[in-house]
Structure formats: structure tokens, C-alpha cells
Scaffold this motif. Structure first.
Motif, mmCIF file in Angstrom:
data_model
loop_
_atom_site.group_PDB
_atom_site.id
_atom_site.type_symbol
_atom_site.label_atom_id
_atom_site.label_comp_id
_atom_site.label_asym_id
_atom_site.label_seq_id
_atom_site.Cartn_x
_atom_site.Cartn_y
_atom_site.Cartn_z
ATOM 1 N N LEU A 176 90.641 -23.088 4.587
ATOM 2 C CA LEU A 176 90.448 -24.189 5.465
ATOM 3 C C LEU A 176 91.287 -25.566 4.858
ATOM 4 C CD1 LEU A 176 86.534 -24.318 5.155
ATOM 5 C CD2 LEU A 176 87.821 -23.659 7.004
ATOM 6 N N ALA A 177 92.487 -24.907 4.422
ATOM 7 C CA ALA A 177 93.607 -25.812 4.135
ATOM 8 C C ALA A 177 93.732 -27.118 4.859
ATOM 9 C CB ALA A 177 94.829 -25.230 3.447
ATOM 10 N N ASP A 178 93.686 -26.906 6.246
ATOM 11 C CA ASP A 178 93.943 -27.907 7.297
ATOM 12 C C ASP A 178 92.885 -29.039 7.517
ATOM 13 O OD1 ASP A 178 96.630 -27.237 7.723
ATOM 14 O OD2 ASP A 178 96.116 -25.871 9.358
ATOM 15 N N MET A 179 91.803 -28.531 6.854
ATOM 16 C CA MET A 179 90.586 -29.353 7.023
ATOM 17 C C MET A 179 90.847 -30.735 6.591
ATOM 18 S SD MET A 179 86.805 -28.803 5.735
ATOM 19 C CE MET A 179 87.146 -29.194 4.091
ATOM 20 N N ASP A 180 90.151 -31.749 7.197
ATOM 21 C CA ASP A 180 90.454 -33.137 6.400
ATOM 22 C C ASP A 180 89.790 -33.284 5.478
ATOM 23 O OD1 ASP A 180 92.056 -35.117 8.207
ATOM 24 O OD2 ASP A 180 90.634 -34.084 9.762
ATOM 25 N N SER A 181 90.132 -34.124 4.366
ATOM 26 C CA SER A 181 88.972 -34.070 2.971
ATOM 27 C C SER A 181 89.630 -35.196 2.422
ATOM 28 C CB SER A 181 89.502 -32.581 2.190
ATOM 29 O OG SER A 181 90.995 -32.462 1.928
ATOM 30 N N MET A 182 88.887 -35.670 1.381
ATOM 31 C CA MET A 182 89.372 -36.698 0.545
ATOM 32 C C MET A 182 89.054 -36.382 -0.898
ATOM 33 S SD MET A 182 85.853 -38.759 1.000
ATOM 34 C CE MET A 182 84.063 -38.192 0.197
ATOM 35 N N PRO A 183 89.814 -36.958 -1.753
ATOM 36 C CA PRO A 183 89.708 -36.734 -3.159
ATOM 37 C C PRO A 183 88.374 -37.171 -3.823
ATOM 38 C CG PRO A 183 90.955 -38.739 -2.820
ATOM 39 C CD PRO A 183 90.646 -38.302 -1.541
ATOM 40 N N ILE A 184 87.972 -36.443 -4.935
ATOM 41 C CA ILE A 184 86.722 -36.611 -5.406
ATOM 42 C C ILE A 184 86.621 -38.125 -6.015
ATOM 43 C CG2 ILE A 184 87.082 -35.807 -7.661
ATOM 44 C CD1 ILE A 184 84.319 -34.441 -7.635
ATOM 45 N N SER A 185 87.710 -38.872 -6.344
ATOM 46 C CA SER A 185 87.863 -39.879 -6.961
ATOM 47 C C SER A 185 87.275 -41.043 -6.083
ATOM 48 C CB SER A 185 89.354 -40.337 -7.421
ATOM 49 O OG SER A 185 90.180 -40.091 -6.465
ATOM 50 N N LEU A 186 86.906 -40.628 -4.600
ATOM 51 C CA LEU A 186 86.394 -41.885 -3.813
ATOM 52 C C LEU A 186 85.025 -41.826 -4.119
ATOM 53 C CD1 LEU A 186 88.628 -41.522 -0.621
ATOM 54 C CD2 LEU A 186 88.652 -43.594 -2.505
ATOM 55 N N LEU A 187 84.384 -40.627 -4.577
ATOM 56 C CA LEU A 187 82.948 -40.709 -4.853
ATOM 57 C C LEU A 187 82.611 -41.601 -6.077
ATOM 58 C CD1 LEU A 187 81.843 -36.971 -4.184
ATOM 59 C CD2 LEU A 187 81.782 -38.688 -2.519
ATOM 60 N N PRO A 188 81.382 -42.139 -6.110
ATOM 61 C CA PRO A 188 80.993 -42.762 -7.196
ATOM 62 C C PRO A 188 80.530 -41.953 -8.544
ATOM 63 C CG PRO A 188 79.226 -42.833 -5.829
ATOM 64 C CD PRO A 188 80.295 -42.225 -5.144
ATOM 65 N N ARG A 189 80.955 -42.355 -9.708
ATOM 66 C CA ARG A 189 80.913 -41.369 -10.861
ATOM 67 C C ARG A 189 79.656 -41.354 -11.212
ATOM 68 N NH1 ARG A 189 85.545 -40.194 -13.963
ATOM 69 N NH2 ARG A 189 87.636 -40.291 -12.896
ATOM 70 N N GLY A 190 79.076 -40.487 -12.224
ATOM 71 C CA GLY A 190 77.858 -40.348 -12.865
ATOM 72 C C GLY A 190 76.569 -40.219 -12.100
ATOM 73 N N PHE A 191 76.712 -39.479 -10.946
ATOM 74 C CA PHE A 191 75.593 -39.473 -10.401
ATOM 75 C C PHE A 191 75.022 -37.816 -11.137
ATOM 76 C CE2 PHE A 191 74.452 -41.911 -6.780
ATOM 77 C CZ PHE A 191 75.217 -42.746 -6.720
ATOM 78 N N ASP A 192 73.872 -37.531 -11.055
ATOM 79 C CA ASP A 192 73.639 -36.321 -11.415
ATOM 80 C C ASP A 192 73.565 -35.022 -10.621
ATOM 81 O OD1 ASP A 192 71.445 -38.718 -12.517
ATOM 82 O OD2 ASP A 192 71.676 -37.235 -14.042
ATOM 83 N N TYR A 193 73.595 -35.473 -9.419
ATOM 84 C CA TYR A 193 73.905 -34.501 -8.419
ATOM 85 C C TYR A 193 74.688 -34.881 -6.979
ATOM 86 C CZ TYR A 193 72.705 -29.996 -5.654
ATOM 87 O OH TYR A 193 72.620 -28.964 -5.090
ATOM 88 N N TYR A 194 75.528 -34.135 -6.613
ATOM 89 C CA TYR A 194 76.241 -34.527 -5.584
ATOM 90 C C TYR A 194 76.140 -33.610 -4.474
ATOM 91 C CZ TYR A 194 78.840 -37.903 -8.687
ATOM 92 O OH TYR A 194 79.049 -38.927 -9.304
ATOM 93 N N ALA A 195 75.213 -33.877 -3.601
ATOM 94 C CA ALA A 195 74.901 -32.951 -2.293
ATOM 95 C C ALA A 195 75.879 -33.025 -1.184
ATOM 96 C CB ALA A 195 73.341 -33.391 -2.080
ATOM 97 N N GLY A 196 76.618 -31.996 -1.376
ATOM 98 C CA GLY A 196 77.709 -31.999 -0.147
ATOM 99 C C GLY A 196 77.467 -31.151 1.021
ATOM 100 N N GLY A 197 77.886 -31.583 2.000
ATOM 101 C CA GLY A 197 78.058 -30.751 3.274
ATOM 102 C C GLY A 197 79.301 -30.926 3.972
#
Lengths: 419, 519
Positions: A176-197
Motif C-alpha cells: 500500500l505504498a501509494d496510500m496516503d499516510s502521515m508520520p506517527i509524530s503527528l499523534l500525541p505521545r504518551g497514550f496507552d493505546y493507539y486504536a488505528g483504522g
């Protein structure tokens, strides 16, 4: 110890074929049944619960039946929009089910001092704090992440879950290399769980400064490519997460909603007739009963057109052997008489091809409004196409239908009025 | 010819081709590197000072006697009679360009004549350099410099031409290499015609003390920053081990024949999982890879990539290389950015030399393969040129390294031009790079260098005759440089601006537009 379930990309209502519709809803039922059996405290759905924002009402009825059961068992379901069930004016089936109390949509953000602030939802039973952002088409939501007040979210104490519907650069599958994506550094740090879809592949990874980042992938399949991936062995299911002040255990629960049969056939240096006969012989040896069959034919034919291979006959043959659905992948099948008009689209599904063509050609359209240019412009175009593709509902008056579509378009384009 | 002001700096008094003697006018101070102009009939010659010496009409013995008298107190008030006439400075100059204007166009040629004998000469002025125009796809380098004086004429190089023909930036520490690269990259952020991969071992290009390329108005769209510790939208430099092929180690990590045999065996058996399986020491039925070979390979992979086996799992010391699902498409993303003409900075400051070069090797190899393919399909014409910026270039282009065999960097140095891919090689030690490679580097931006062996290597491989410029190069101060390129008519002395000064009024804070918040 508490438990929650994390599922995503159910794409309910994606299939028109009755057999696949049945598998789709069965997979969903089995997930929620497992959740009840496991006595989870709550369920998180990371977007694309439905395949469209106003899905077929027959599908909705089946879904509501199960949601009611979960609701009556006292298990809340927290949900964000995905790129498919997103509605620019909060008029999706998700909103209707939220109003009915069967779902809890994770709260909207608001702008303050140039930053986007998000509030947490407190799960009453467990004290878990849940927040997140919905998805939109083709990564337009990236702007929201760029302006997100991460510091405020990071300061919040307690057990925190961040729900999002977006691809991450760091966890983007090669296919899925052509899929749009963003770097993880845009997510807030320090959460216990990141529920992705959004990413249709099961993944669980940990990053420095972040807790577990998990994508359960689809519960069944949103696209034909998912069927092929499942047939090639990719697991489908959801996560069950045990936690107290921290995540203690994350387990992927596989849901075998259906059996698959996958086979490939190399047509290189053979003519269409020979390939046809070989495939018939091969199919004769297969046990297709009750299975979804994915048949991939590849290679360069030495003679004849690809259309000379009678796929309809092959499908019928498999159906007569009890296959519940047959999918053929012939993107890698070429004949010398065929000249590809669109290069590089081999193996991609129509949605990806559409997105790519829009993205590649958007710059040839001369417009002065920046939001209509580049990636943002192609994202809006996709979003508008999705709105304009919506059918008129049964018993919906034409004027209501036109009004609904216009309202959605206005919201999407942030316009006051369309003349 | 337009009349210039009669600001006479000196007069030609003799000499020969490439060694013209100019007597300095009293009150003027000629410097090494000064550019002068000799007006000729219908044209003018541009001359450059490369040496200074004393001249006098009085015999040497008289000078010595006079000095003795003054030093020993016999005549402290003794003076030369008409000293301005009798004692003076002579400058050795060479003609570097012959400029003529036929009324419709300005022609700049390599001079094949001597300036008129006894001709007065004057310092160069801005108007003398109107032929230095801004090319298509300009890369700003600095302003023309005459000695240590800056002439208000901007120097641009044509991006589409200079980068595929490779650039060499030789200089010792503290002469402004990083500053120059920053200035060049700033221009590239304005161009869609050039992609650049920057392997940044000091993590100094994206941001230093709050300033850096991230301040560019196009940074959001045209700059991708990869780092092992990303913040606020930066991208993670995480590369999946399955992206690495055995060839990527060539010329970077040395393996014996036995080790290569084991690597090839694992690659054929496990495909893209070969590296993980070696580190995990997964046995292959019927194979005879000795335990010692495994041990050495695991140690080499640990030293190069920081990966090791712990409790049956792969662990990476620096999180940059990973198994599992991480970083599967990082290389594809980087290559895509380069194909879109973007600048990609990879912060390799926490990585070993080998790890840094392997990352460059994977990207360079992938992009070269793609561009070779585009050439066969006819698409190459419309693709941007790409440059790969490598610090301490002898690590991959050194004579000793290449004796072990070619690597992707040397392949690009030799063949990349055909496929619009070039190297921008930065080094303190040019002499370690083979002459055949240096000869392919058709633009050299020469900064100060106090080592004579290095100056010799630079001079002998320059695109113009710099044989008399040894002292000039030695005397280049921080930010002063000479551009020697097949794309310039003569070796242009320049002053590279300080990056912080250069970006004043150019950098922006991103303007915030109204946000529409969704749920």
C-alpha cells in the motif's frame, strides 16, 4: 483488570453479492458475540464501520439488531468516522445510531488559539479516557493532526486511548505504498493505546514515546483486494486488550468467517485456449465447496487475447463445485495484442486507480482556489464523487434527495450556498 | 563598448600568457583573487590576480643599506626620493575571460590574446558581469567576489545540468561546507525539477538553533525530514530489514568469500527475510555454513546496523532498522518524494557510518533502477534530476574502497549522468578519490584548503586551468569559494552568504488558515 475490544474497517454494506453480504454480517456478529462472551467493558471502532455514510437499510437493520444486544448488555461502543462513512454535515448512519444511543461517537474537536483541541470521553465503568479524530478522504484529515494541540492531550493523566482512522508512514504495508499516510509524530505521545483504522492489515507495534499502536484490519473485507489477501493467508479479526493503569495484554482474535481457496496460474508463453483448458483441468481437482475462491492468472500470453479466456465458464465451473463466490485477478495477465492504456495500475482496485488518476491529473485543471489544487483538491474531488454517487433512498422524495446531496456538497466544500 | 569610470588600479607592464605583470597604482590595494578588467578594442578582458610581489627601481643593496641605516639609528629621517614612483607592488595576473558585445549578444570566450601592452586596468564592476544571467532552474550559490570584496552580482547554476554531472565540494573543516549546502538546498526547495537526498550525519540541515531548511516557505510541501526521533510531523527513519538486499552492503561492509557464500545461500533460501534469518541463525537443511561464519556475520550486522538477536527475536539498538511491520514502505516513500523533485533529509547522526551509507545505498539503488526503467519507456525526460549528497565521500568513493569492488555510489558517479542522477560529494580529502571519478565531477565548488596535497588534487581535476591558483585556494576565507564548472565560462570566485543572513526576509511562519473541525 478491564478489557476492551478494538475493531475497525467492518465496511458493512460493502458487498452486493448475497453470499458475501451474509459472510460480512456473520463476521460482524461473531466479533460482537466474542466481545460479549469475553465480557469486554467497552468496544472501540476505528472508522469505516459502514462502507458508506448511508448504507443499505437491510444491512443497517441486521447491524442494529446486534448493536441493540450489545447495548442491552451494558457495553458501550465508541466510534469515529472512517473515510467511507464520513459525513461532512454529521448526517451519516453513525450519527443516527449515535442519536439512538447504540453508538457513542467520539467528540468533535474545536479550534482555539489556532490549535485544534480534543476532549476526552470518560468510560464510566473503567475510567479509561478516549479521544481521537475521524478519517476523511485521501488524507485531508492530516491538516487536523498538524494543528492538533498535542501538548494538551499529552498532559492528561490516566489510562488513555487515541482512536484514529489514518495510515501511518511507519506502518504502511509495502503493498500500500501509494496510500496516503502521515508520520506517527503527528499523534500525541504518551497514550496507552493507539486504536488505528484504515489500513487493511493486522498490525501491532510499539514506538518509543508511544504505547502500542494497533491496526486490526477489516473484520471481513471492504474491497476485492482484501478477499485476495485473506485467501493468501492474512488473518482477519480484532484485538482484545486487557488493562488496569496500563495495557497488560493485547491479543488478536482471529475470526474465521469463511474458508478461502487461492490458486495462481502462469499463462506465460501459452495461448488463450491452452490456458482455458489447463484451468478447467485444475479446477476439476479442487475442493471449492463452501469457499470463496480467488483465482489469479498471470503472465504474457503467446497468442490470443486475454478476453479469449472464458472466465465466465471457469466461474460457473467453480460455482457448480459449491464455491460461494469466485474472484478472478487477471491484472497481471497480458496478451501481445493488448496495449495497456494506464500503466502502473496492475493489481490495484478501482478505488485506488480512481484516486491515482485524479491525483495525477488534478494539476492539469486550472483553478485559482488553492484548496482545489494538488492533494487537497484531489481529496475533495474524491469526497464529492462519493457524495454524488449516493443513490436516492427508497421512499425519499426527489427534492429531499437533491437537498441532501447539495447539503453534503456544501459542507464538504465549506460553501455557504451552491447556485 | 560602454565607457567605465576611470578607477585605475594598475597598468600592464610585462609578462606572458597566464603570467601578466601589473604594476599596482599607489594608493590601491590589490589582493590575491582580485578581478580586474582591461578594456580592449571592442571587448574587454577579465583578469585575476593570483600572486603579489614587490617591485622597485632601486637596487636591492640600496634597500638593504637604507634599512640598516634606519635600524641602527644613523638616519631615522631618511626617506626614498619620490617613493611612489620608485617602490611599488607588482601583481601576477591571468586572463580568465574575453568578453565582447556585438550589439545583439554578449559573447564570453576563453582568452587567447594578451591584453594590450601598457594598458591601464581597473577593478571589475557590476556592469562587466551582465553575462552572468539567471538560468532556468537556478540554484543560488552566492555573489561574485573580487579578492575579499563582494560584487553585487548573484551567481546561479543551472540545476538540471550541474546535478547529473556531479558536484564536488572540497574543503577542510570550518570553511563553510555545510553553510554552502544549506544555501543550495534552499534553492532546490523552490524547484520541482530537482530531487535531493541528503544523508546528514550531523543533523544540521533541517534545523540548527531554530534555523534551517524547515524555515523555507515550501518546507511543508517540498521537504521531507526523516529522523530516528521524530517530533511534530517529522518522519521516522525506520527501515524494514526486508528492504535490505545483499548488494546494498557492497563497498560498505567487507565480507570474505565464505561470508558472501553464506549470505547468498540465505538470500536464495529466505528471500527478503535473509538478514533476519542469519541473525536468528536459522539453520538450513543440508547447508554447511560454519558456526564461526555465522558468528562473524552476526557481529558485522550488529556493528553496521545495530541489529541482534535477543530471546529469539530481532532487536535494533537504534530503532532505525526493524523487522515486523515497521518501515516497510519508508524506502518507497523516500523514492517517491525524490521522483516528485522534493528534498529528503535523513538524520543519520545516531547511526554508524555503515548504516548511513547502507540507507543511501538502498535509496540510490532503487532510484537508479527506476530511472533506468524510465529511460526504456521514454519517461525519463519528464522526471526531475536527482542528486545524492554524501558527506565524507571517500568512505564510498575512496581508492581503497573501490579496490574492493564497485558500489552504488561509484556506479552513479560513472553512469548516473545518463539517467539524470548525480552525486554531490563533500570531502576534506580529495586526494583519496580516484582521478577517474574526479574527472566525472564536472562542477567543483572549491572552498578554502590549507593542505597542499589536497589543493593539488583539486587543481589537477578542475574544469578550468587553476594551475596558478594554489595560493588563491589556500587563502580562501570562510564562505569564500571558487566555482570551477563545465557550465561556467571561467572559474568564478564567489562569496557564499551566511545562511542565517540569507534567509532573513525569506523564511516564513506558516500562515494559519481557518480550521474546520470534524468529529
Amino acid at each position: 483488570m478491564h478489557k476492551f475490544a478494538h475493531l475497525s474497517d467492518c465496511h458493512l454494506g460493502a458487498w452486493k453479492h448475497p453470499a458475501l453480504q451474509k459472510v460480512e454480517i456473520e463476521a460482524f456478529y461473531r466479533i460482537l458475540d466474542t466481545c460479549l462472551k469475553e465480557k469486554v467493558n467497552f468496544i472501540v471502532i476505528s472508522g469505516d464501520f459502514f462502507h458508506s455514510n448511508l448504507p443499505d437499510l437491510g444491512v443497517v437493520r441486521m447491524v442494529v439488531r446486534k448493536l441493540k444486544q450489545v447495548h442491552d448488555a451494558g457495553v458501550p461502543i465508541y466510534v469515529v468516522y472512517g473515510s467511507h462513512d464520513y459525513s461532512p454535515n454529521d448526517n451519516s448512519m453513525i450519527d443516527i445510531l449515535t442519536d439512538a444511543g447504540l453508538l457513542t461517537k467520539i467528540k468533535k474537536g474545536y479550534e482555539k488559539d489556532g490549535k485544534i483541541k480534543l476532549d476526552f470521553i470518560l468510560d464510566q465503568q473503567t475510567g479509561a479516557k478516549i479521544t481521537g479524530l475521524s478519517g476523511r478522504k485521501m488524507g485531508i484529515e492530516r491538516h487536523y493532526y498538524e494543528d492538533l494541540d498535542r501538548e494538551l492531550l499529552e498532559k492528561e493523566s490516566g489510562f488513555k486511548i487515541f482512536v484514529f482512522h489514518a495510515g501511518l508512514d511507519e506502518l504502511k504495508p509495502k503493498a500500500l505504498a501509494d496510500m496516503d499516510s502521515m508520520p506517527i509524530s503527528l499523534l500525541p505521545r504518551g497514550f496507552d493505546y493507539y486504536a488505528g483504522g484504515h489500513v487493511h492489515k493486522q498490525m501491532m507495534e510499539e514506538f518509543s514515546g508511544y504505547g502500542k499502536v494497533c491496526y486490526p484490519g477489516p473484520s471481513f473485507a471492504g474491497y476485492s483486494r482484501d478477499l485476495e489477501d485473506s485467501a493468501r493467508g492474512q488473518k482477519r479479526g480484532f484485538f482484545i486488550v486487557e488493562f488496569d493503569e496500563k495495557v497488560r495484554d493485547v491479543k488478536f482474535r482471529e475470526i474465521d468467517s469463511v474458508q478461502y481457496l487461492y490458486f495462481e496460474h502462469d499463462a506465460t508463453d501459452k495461448n488463450a485456449n491452452i490456458v482455458q483448458e489447463e484451468l478447467k483441468l485444475k479446477i476439476g481437482t479442487l475442493d471449492a465447496k463452501g469457499k470463496i475462491v480467488v483465482m489469479k492468472i498471470k503472465g504474457d500470453l503467446s497468442g490470443g487475447k486475454t478476453s479469449d479466456i472464458n472466465f465466465s465458464e471457469l466461474r460457473q465451473l467453480l460455482n457448480s463445485k459449491g464455491a460461494i463466490h469466485v474472484q478472478t485477478n487477471r491484472y497481471d495477465l497480458r496478451s501481445k495484442e493488448y496495449l495497456a492504456s494506464i500503466s502502473g495500475d496492475i493489481g490495484q482496485d478501482p478505488k485506488q486507480i480512481e484516486e491515482r488518476i485524479l491525483r495525477e491529473n488534478i494539476d492539469s485543471v486550472k483553478v485559482s482556489f488553492p484548496a482545489l489544487k494538488g492533494k487537497e483538491g484531489s481529496g475533495l474531488a474524491i469526497e464529492l464523487l462519493a457524495i454524488l454517487r449516493q443513490d436516492q433512498k427508497a421512499n425519499e422524495r426527489k427534492s429531499d434527495y437533491v437537498g441532501r446531496v447539495l447539503d453534503s456538497c456544501k459542507e464538504s466544500l465549506h460553501l455557504e450556498e451552491i447556485e | 563598448m560602454k565607457e567605465k569610470s576611470l578607477d585605475v588600479a594598475g597598468q600592464i607592464v610585462g609578462g606572458q600568457v597566464a603570467k601578466i605583470l601589473v604594476r599596482q597604482k599607489s594608493g590601491k590595494k590589490l589582493e590575491i583573487g582580485d578581478i580586474l578588467v582591461s578594456e580592449e578594442d571592442g571587448s574587454y578582458l577579465i583578469l585575476q590576480v593570483y600572486n603579489l610581489l614587490y617591485g622597485s627601481q632601486i637596487p636591492k643593496t640600496t634597500h638593504e643599506l637604507l634599512a640598516g641605516l634606519r635600524l641602527e639609528g644613523f638616519g631615522t629621517d631618511l626617506e626614498f626620493m619620490e617613493p611612489k614612483l620608485r617602490n611599488y607592488v607588482l601583481a601576477e595576473v591571468k586572463a580568465i575571460a574575453n568578453v565582447s558585445n556585438n550589439g545583439t549578444e554578449i559573447q564570453v570566450k576563453i582568452p587567447k590574446i594578451l591584453p594590450s601592452f601598457f594598458q591601464t586596468i581597473r577593478p571589475i564592476q557590476k556592469d562587466d558581469l551582465t553575462f552572468l544571467t539567471q538560468p532556468t532552474n537556478p540554484v543560488y550559490i552566492g555573489k561574485v567576489r573580487s579578492g575579499s570584496k563582494i560584487i553585487d552580482v548573484d551567481v546561479f547554476l543551472p540545476s538540471s545540468e550541474i546535478f547529473p554531472h556531479h558536484i564536488l565540494i572540497p574543503a577542510t573543516t570550518g570553511r563553510g561546507k555545510s553553510n554552502l549546502v544549506r544555501i543550495m538546498l534552499w534553492s532546490l526547495l523552490n524547484l520541482e525539477s530537482t530531487g535531493a537526498l541528503v544523508l546528514d550525519p550531523h543533523n544540521e540541515y533541517y534545523e540548527t538553533n531554530g534555523k534551517g531548511l524547515k524555515s523555507h516557505p515550501n518546507a511543508n510541501k517540498r521537504l521531507a525530514y526523516y529522523t530516528p526521533n521524530p517530533k511534530n510531523g517529522a518522519k521516522s527513519l525506520v527501515i524494514n530489514l526486508r528492504s535490505i538486499k545483499p548488494d546494498h552492503f557492497m563497498g560498505i561492509v567487507n565480507f570474505t568469500d565464505a561470508q558472501w557464500d553464506a549470505i547468498r545461500l540465505y538470500h536464495s533460501q529466505f528471500g527478503e527475510n535473509w538478514l533476519e534469518e542469519i541473525v536468528l541463525q536459522t539453520p538450513i537443511q543440508g547447508s554447511t555454513v560454519p558456526l564461526r561464519t555465522f558468528g562473524v556475520l552476526r557481529r558485522k550486522f550488529y556493528l553496521a546496523l545495530g541489529i541482534e538477536e535477543r530471546n529469539g527475536e530481532i532487536h535494533c539498538r537504534n530503532n532505525t532498522f526493524s523487522g515486523g511491520s515497521k518501515g516497510e514502505s519508508t524506502i518507497d516513500d523516500i523514492v517517491k518524494f525524490l521522483e516528485e523533485g522534493k528534498v529528503v533529509i535523513a538524520d543519520t547522526s545516531r547511526l554508524s557510518d555503515a548504516a548511513e551509507l547502507i540507507i543511501g545505498s538502498i535509496v540510490a539503488g532503487t532510484i537508479l533502477e527506476k530511472y533506468q526503467y524510465y529511460k526504456t519507456t521514454g519517461e525519463l525526460e519528464s522526471m526531475p534530476v536527482i542528486t545524492i549528497i554524501v558527506e565524507e565521500a571517500p568512505r564510498v568513493l575512496g581508492i581503497d574502497v573501490l579496490e574492493e569492488g564497485d558500489n552504488i555510489y561509484s556506479t552513479i558517479a560513472r553512469e548516473g549522468r545518463k539517467f539524470k542522477i548525480g552525486l554531490t560529494a563533500i570531502t576534506q580529502v580529495v586526494s583519496l578519490i580516484p582521478k577517474t571519478i574526479l574527472a566525472n565531477m564536472n562542477t567543483k565548488i572549491i572552498l578554502g584548503n590549507e593542505m597542499s596535497t589536497e589543493r593539488s588534487a583539486i587543481i589537477s581535476s578542475a574544469s578550468q586551468d587553476l594551475s596558478e591558483d594554489d595560493r588563491t585556494i589556500a587563502s580562501l576565507d570562510k564562505g569564500e569559494a571558487i566555482i570551477s564548472s563545465i557550465f561556467t565560462k571561467f572559474a568564478i570566485p564567489i562569496q557564499v552568504p551566511m545562511f542565517e543572513d540569507f534567509i532573513k526576509d525569506k523564511s516564513v511562519d506558516e500562515k494559519k488558515s481557518k480550521k474546520i473541525v470534524i468529529g
